[in-house]
Write an enzyme that holds these catalytic residues in place. Structure first.
Site, PDB file in Angstrom:
ATOM      1  N   SER A 198     -33.226  52.643 -29.749  1.00  0.00           N
ATOM      2  CA  SER A 198     -34.247  52.961 -30.754  1.00  0.00           C
ATOM      3  C   SER A 198     -35.404  51.965 -30.704  1.00  0.00           C
ATOM      4  O   SER A 198     -35.256  50.825 -30.248  1.00  0.00           O
ATOM      5  CB  SER A 198     -33.621  52.961 -32.149  1.00  0.00           C
ATOM      6  OG  SER A 198     -32.508  53.833 -32.184  1.00  0.00           O
TER       7      SER A 198
HETATM    8  N1  SAM Z   1     -28.479  51.989 -31.906  1.00  0.00           N
HETATM    9  C1  SAM Z   1     -28.384  52.275 -30.500  1.00  0.00           C
HETATM   10  C2  SAM Z   1     -28.960  51.151 -29.672  1.00  0.00           C
HETATM   11  O1  SAM Z   1     -29.315  50.114 -30.244  1.00  0.00           O
HETATM   12  O2  SAM Z   1     -29.009  51.309 -28.451  1.00  0.00           O
HETATM   13  C3  SAM Z   1     -29.080  53.551 -30.168  1.00  0.00           C
HETATM   14  C4  SAM Z   1     -28.208  54.715 -30.370  1.00  0.00           C
HETATM   15  S1  SAM Z   1     -28.794  56.224 -29.711  1.00  0.00           S
HETATM   16  C5  SAM Z   1     -30.292  56.508 -30.582  1.00  0.00           C
HETATM   17  C6  SAM Z   1     -27.616  57.313 -30.495  1.00  0.00           C
HETATM   18  C7  SAM Z   1     -26.241  57.251 -29.930  1.00  0.00           C
HETATM   19  O3  SAM Z   1     -25.391  58.052 -30.739  1.00  0.00           O
HETATM   20  C8  SAM Z   1     -26.120  57.782 -28.505  1.00  0.00           C
HETATM   21  O4  SAM Z   1     -25.598  56.799 -27.668  1.00  0.00           O
HETATM   22  C9  SAM Z   1     -25.168  58.981 -28.647  1.00  0.00           C
HETATM   23  O5  SAM Z   1     -24.309  59.154 -27.547  1.00  0.00           O
HETATM   24  C10 SAM Z   1     -24.395  58.607 -29.897  1.00  0.00           C
HETATM   25  N2  SAM Z   1     -23.752  59.725 -30.592  1.00  0.00           N
HETATM   26  C11 SAM Z   1     -24.183  61.003 -30.772  1.00  0.00           C
HETATM   27  N3  SAM Z   1     -23.275  61.717 -31.471  1.00  0.00           N
HETATM   28  C12 SAM Z   1     -22.231  60.876 -31.732  1.00  0.00           C
HETATM   29  C13 SAM Z   1     -20.992  61.024 -32.408  1.00  0.00           C
HETATM   30  N4  SAM Z   1     -20.600  62.174 -32.982  1.00  0.00           N
HETATM   31  N5  SAM Z   1     -20.177  59.939 -32.488  1.00  0.00           N
HETATM   32  C14 SAM Z   1     -20.518  58.759 -31.917  1.00  0.00           C
HETATM   33  N6  SAM Z   1     -21.681  58.570 -31.259  1.00  0.00           N
HETATM   34  C15 SAM Z   1     -22.533  59.604 -31.177  1.00  0.00           C
END
Ligand code: SAM
Length: 226
Positions: free
Chosen positions: A68
């Site tokens: 993000s």
């Molecule tokens: N905060 C993170 C960083 O600092 O890199 C960024 C996260 S990214 C915007 C969102 C993440 O949520 C992705 O890696 C995606 O695979 C994960 N995600 C999506 N659906 C999910 C779920 N049901 N459970 C766990 N993770 C999930």
């Protein structure tokens, strides 16, 4: 004379990010500013993007996912108002960048990621930085991690179709949660929601419009059909 180098001055870029993108906007929590001023964000992005690690936007991290924008990470952390004593649940470990910040700001972090390779890379990065107050889980974050609940703070970094009931149930009294939720009338739009559990129940507030990758969950679909 020093040999010319193409390596960016990451420390200077990091200081500028804190000054201009965070403190220069509305980030006033000194613990958040200090942590983001210390954590090497370039270690959490693929090599090809390292020169842009401190840019004012999200970056690809592989598997179709993103790290993000620094400002939105800071804003969500500020809303959690962490003081160092909390057990925090994070949904969406991604690169592990926000996870590392949570480790620096809270007592214990439980972080769930659905993509195994991302979780494994994040684990390596966190270990290399000596951050040990964290437990990474590969699975569906919609369900949270009830075995470690209650949480004094919960942060979700993927956009849910609606508020996940299991996460609400795992929020401690006095606990804070931030989560992007897709707008019901237009699933293309998302709002960042802040929730607080008081003695009288849950209080929710819409903070701002956001753009996150979707929260992908079989369980969410199953819960809806019940
Ligand atoms: N905060 C993170 C960083 O600092 O890199 C960024 C996260 S990214 C915007 C969102 C993440 O949520 C992705 O890696 C995606 O695979 C994960 N995600 C999506 N659906 C999910 C779920 N049901 N459970 C766990 N993770 C999930």
């Amino acid at each position: 004379m020093d040999a010319p180098t193409d390596t960016p001055d990451f420390e200077a870029l990091r200081a500028a990010m804190v000054r201009e993108q965070l403190a220069g906007r509305d980030i006033t929590d000194q613990r958040v500013l200090d942590a983001m001023g210390r954590l090497p964000r370039e270690r959490f992005v693929p090599e090809a993007y390292q020169a842009y690690a401190y840019a004012d936007h999200p970056l690809p991290i592989g598997e179709g996912q993103t790290i993000s924008q620094p400002y939105i990470v800071a804003y969500m952390l500020q809303m959690l108002a962490l003081r160092g004593t909390e057990r925090v649940l994070e949904v969406g470990t991604g690169s592990g960048y926000q996870t590392a910040l949570l480790c620096m700001l809270a007592a214990q972090v439980i972080s769930i990621e659905r993509i195994e390779t991302l979780s494994a890379q994040a684990a390596e990065r966190l270990a290399a930085l000596g951050l040990t107050n964290v437990h990474l889980i590969v699975g569906d974050g919609w369900l949270g991690a009830p075995q470690y609940a209650p949480y004094q703070a919960i942060t979700v970094s993927a956009a849910a179709a609606r508020l996940p009931k299991p996460l609400l149930a795992q929020l401690d009294e006095g606990g804070r949660m931030v989560i992007p939720v897709r707008e019901r009338h237009n699933q293309e739009e998302q709002a960042l929601i802040y929730l607080r559990r008081t003695r009288c129940g849950l209080r929710a507030k819409k903070l701002c419009g956001v753009r996150f990758v979707p929260l992908i969950s079989d369980q969410a679909a199953a819960d809806q059909s019940n």
